[in-house]
Design a protein around this motif. Structure first.
Motif, PDB file in Angstrom:
ATOM      1  N   PHE A 432     -34.338   9.794  81.120  1.00  0.00           N
ATOM      2  CA  PHE A 432     -34.445   9.873  82.724  1.00  0.00           C
ATOM      3  C   PHE A 432     -35.894   9.276  82.120  1.00  0.00           C
ATOM      4  CE2 PHE A 432     -33.628  13.882  83.362  1.00  0.00           C
ATOM      5  CZ  PHE A 432     -32.525  13.896  83.737  1.00  0.00           C
ATOM      6  N   LEU A 433     -37.296   8.625  82.526  1.00  0.00           N
ATOM      7  CA  LEU A 433     -38.018   7.517  82.881  1.00  0.00           C
ATOM      8  C   LEU A 433     -38.849   8.154  84.322  1.00  0.00           C
ATOM      9  CD1 LEU A 433     -40.536   5.438  81.818  1.00  0.00           C
ATOM     10  CD2 LEU A 433     -38.834   4.081  83.151  1.00  0.00           C
ATOM     11  N   ILE A 434     -40.093   8.498  83.384  1.00  0.00           N
ATOM     12  CA  ILE A 434     -41.575   9.195  85.024  1.00  0.00           C
ATOM     13  C   ILE A 434     -42.336   8.309  84.700  1.00  0.00           C
ATOM     14  CG2 ILE A 434     -42.671  11.119  85.747  1.00  0.00           C
ATOM     15  CD1 ILE A 434     -39.582  11.594  85.880  1.00  0.00           C
ATOM     16  N   TYR A 435     -42.964   7.221  85.616  1.00  0.00           N
ATOM     17  CA  TYR A 435     -43.324   6.267  85.377  1.00  0.00           C
ATOM     18  C   TYR A 435     -45.402   6.424  86.289  1.00  0.00           C
ATOM     19  CZ  TYR A 435     -41.416   3.388  89.347  1.00  0.00           C
ATOM     20  OH  TYR A 435     -40.619   3.103  89.776  1.00  0.00           O
ATOM     21  N   ASN A 436     -45.795   6.171  86.066  1.00  0.00           N
ATOM     22  CA  ASN A 436     -47.060   5.906  87.021  1.00  0.00           C
ATOM     23  C   ASN A 436     -47.985   5.151  87.473  1.00  0.00           C
ATOM     24  OD1 ASN A 436     -46.025   9.394  86.669  1.00  0.00           O
ATOM     25  ND2 ASN A 436     -47.505   9.253  88.962  1.00  0.00           N
ATOM     26  N   GLY A 437     -48.579   4.255  88.489  1.00  0.00           N
ATOM     27  CA  GLY A 437     -49.618   3.827  88.350  1.00  0.00           C
ATOM     28  C   GLY A 437     -50.871   4.335  88.077  1.00  0.00           C
TER      29      GLY A 437
END
Length: 572
Positions: A432-437
């Motif tokens: 999984f990739l959980i990315y946030n600005g």
């Protein structure tokens, strides 16, 4: 023998025709020569074929026959994934005139085939053949539609991808769509009902994965981003938390909601205290953009309608709605009537600032209206193979369908069960990739980080250090990344990368275009079971050569040369 060969040949022709009938042969207003194919068509999203889900597919600029497939969902609920295509990560950006398309040099199809699904039914060009302007949707129905559509995509619509490595991706309310769909696909792979077994990961950007967790974290985020005085914050801690650890305190107990999506402070003293911190539009004087705390559209009389009231409701930008024609035609100094960037250069793509993180002449502020104008053109709809049946229902394409949003009741206010079931059921390695600005207030990075920490703890994943990652050879800080990893009971390696993108808001592929495409290219091209080096630029070359313009003769002019020519023209 002859009959066998003839049967094989006929099968090949059938497979070819099913996929190629959706090929876009002449996209109106395209100003550059695309070196990749694009498709637009429909997929059945139910067994009876009455739910017709629209898709677009932009093939890879690199090796489309072997590169992986990346499936993209926008959120809302009720927002079209074509917004993602034309406003964020796709290769086509729409000029201010709403008629022409210029090149996005940072499109995510750099090394992946990208599939955009307009989900759920009723969004964008997707429709119900029996019910005009269909708007009924909920979490379980959306998940079932997405599973059926993706199954039919591999089986019928584009069977050439049936054995291709693929990933899910999306942003915002896709933080619910994707964990639910991931769970269903893994179940389908295990029981043999899903056609493509090469599912290797899911990426979620600024995900709406844990509603109350995001709400509580937004209180902290806002307090420490200058939205409360020290005295007011002390009052909130003393009155509400009463000495408890404020980092883990449940502020959501002082809120109410009618749809489990939008929350406001209740009538208690604490509810009134935290309301200015949890609302993305706390009052008409504050006036920040909820999707990017630091984004400005300077001339609000032209670019933005007035901020909505303090209702707690998340609103989608609408750049020119409600603005008079006189205001729209304001004069820029030395540039005459504003026409986006069309009066600066014949090739808008040469004007994209790739030297710093400045945005593209306010594209963020007005692109929704330009995209809506373009996609509601009859010529464009014909080119995209939009059927007369859809038009006969008096439908119009909209970035977000408010009738769906207003009637949507969220069922799952946390996605832990879907992550946990997926992780326990996996039989092959998965990431999984959980990315946030990190400057988004709609789905803030702190709430998502806390959510993933709990998912990791539930599944006994080990915690890695939080380290910086960098963009391009210049080693520009792009954000921070932390990896959780471990094996499940089946022996499958599980990796969750928790990543922030520095200075980006809700729409990461637009706000930090270069870092975003480097990030996603590394994700889909990572070696299985190995930790990803997101600073690696071997999967994306930031030294971009723009495509030829339609009618041009040279493909060798570099970005620097183009910028130099434009500057000379402006100066003289």
């Amino acid at each position: 023998m002859f009959r066998s060969l003839l049967g094989v040949a006929l099968l090949a022709v059938t497979v070819f025709s099913q996929g190629e009938k959706d090929l876009i042969t002449d996209l109106p207003g395209l100003l550059f020569k695309a070196n990749f194919k694009s498709y637009s068509g429909y997929i059945d999203a139910n067994a009876g074929g009455t739910w017709r889900m629209h898709y677009m597919l932009t093939e890879s600029r690199s090796n489309p026959d072997t590169d992986p497939l990346l499936v993209w969902f926008n959120g809302g609920p009720g927002c079209s994934s074509l917004g993602g295509l034309f406003e964020e990560l796709g290769p086509f950006y729409v000029n201010f005139d709403g008629k022409t398309l210029y090149e996005n040099p940072y499109a995510w199809n750099a090394k992946a085939n990208v599939l955009y699904l307009e989900s759920p039914i009723g969004v964008g060009y997707s429709y119900d053949t029996q019910t005009p302007q269909y708007f009924k949707a909920d979490d379980d129905q959306s998940a079932a539609q997405n599973l059926q559509a993706l199954t039919n995509f591999f089986n019928v619509t584009q069977p050439k991808y049936a054995n291709r490595t693929f990933y899910l991706s999306g942003e915002s309310y896709a933080g619910i769509y994707i964990p639910m769909l991931t769970d269903l696909i893994v179940k389908g792979i295990n029981d043999g009902s899903f056609p493509n077994k090469n599912f290797q990961g899911s990426a979620i950007g600024n995900g709406f994965m844990n509603v109350r967790g995001l709400l509580n974290a937004l209180t902290l985020w806002s307090a420490y981003h200058g939205r409360a005085s020290m005295q007011d914050w002390d009052t909130i801690k003393q009155t509400c938390a009463k000495g408890a650890d404020v980092d883990s305190f449940d502020f959501s107990q002082y809120t109410v909601s009618t749809n489990n999506i939008d929350y406001v402070g209740d009538n208690s003293s604490c509810g009134k205290l935290i309301q200015p911190l949890i609302s993305q539009n706390a009052n008409n004087d504050e006036g920040f953009d909820q999707y990017n705390f630091y984004q400005e559209c300077y001339d609000k009389s032209v670019f933005q309608a007035p901020p909505p009231p303090a209702s707690g409701k998340r609103s989608k930008r609408s750049a020119l709605k409600g603005v008079s024609s006189v205001q729209k035609n304001f004069q820029y100094q030395k540039l005459g009537s504003f026409q986006g960037t069309a009066n600066l250069s014949p090739n808008t793509a040469t004007l994209v600032n790739r030297f710093s993180n400045d945005n593209q002449f306010g594209y963020f502020c007005w692109n929704e209206d330009a995209v809506a104008t373009y996609l509601n053109s009859d010529n464009v709809q014909n080119a995209l193979h939009i059927p007369q049946e859809w038009k006969n229902q008096n439908n119009t394409w909209a970035d977000c369908r408010m009738s769906i949003y207003n009637n949507y009741t969220l069922k799952y206010d946390t996605t832990n069960e879907f992550f946990n079931r997926t992780i326990s059921n996996l039989k092959t390695d998965f990431r999984f990739l959980i990315y946030n600005g990190d400057v988004d207030t709609v789905c803030n990075y702190l709430g998502d980080a806390k959510h993933i920490r709990q998912v990791a703890a539930d599944n006994n994943l080990q915690t890695g250090p939080r380290t910086p990652w960098y963009y391009s050879d210049n080693k520009q800080l792009a954000g921070y990344v932390q990896t959780y990893s471990g094996k499940n009971a089946n022996g499958a390696n599980i990796i969750i990368d928790l990543l922030t993108v520095k200075g980006a808001g809700h729409m990461v592929p637009y706000d930090r275009a270069g870092p975003s495409v480097q990030m996603i290219s590394n994700f889909v091209w990572a070696n299985k079971s190995s930790q990803i080096n997101y600073s690696d630029n071997s999967n994306f070359d930031p030294n971009i050569q723009l495509s030829d313009l339609v009618g041009s003769f040279s493909s060798t002019i570099s970005f620097l040369s183009a910028i130099f020519i434009v500057l000379i023209n402006i100066i003289f």
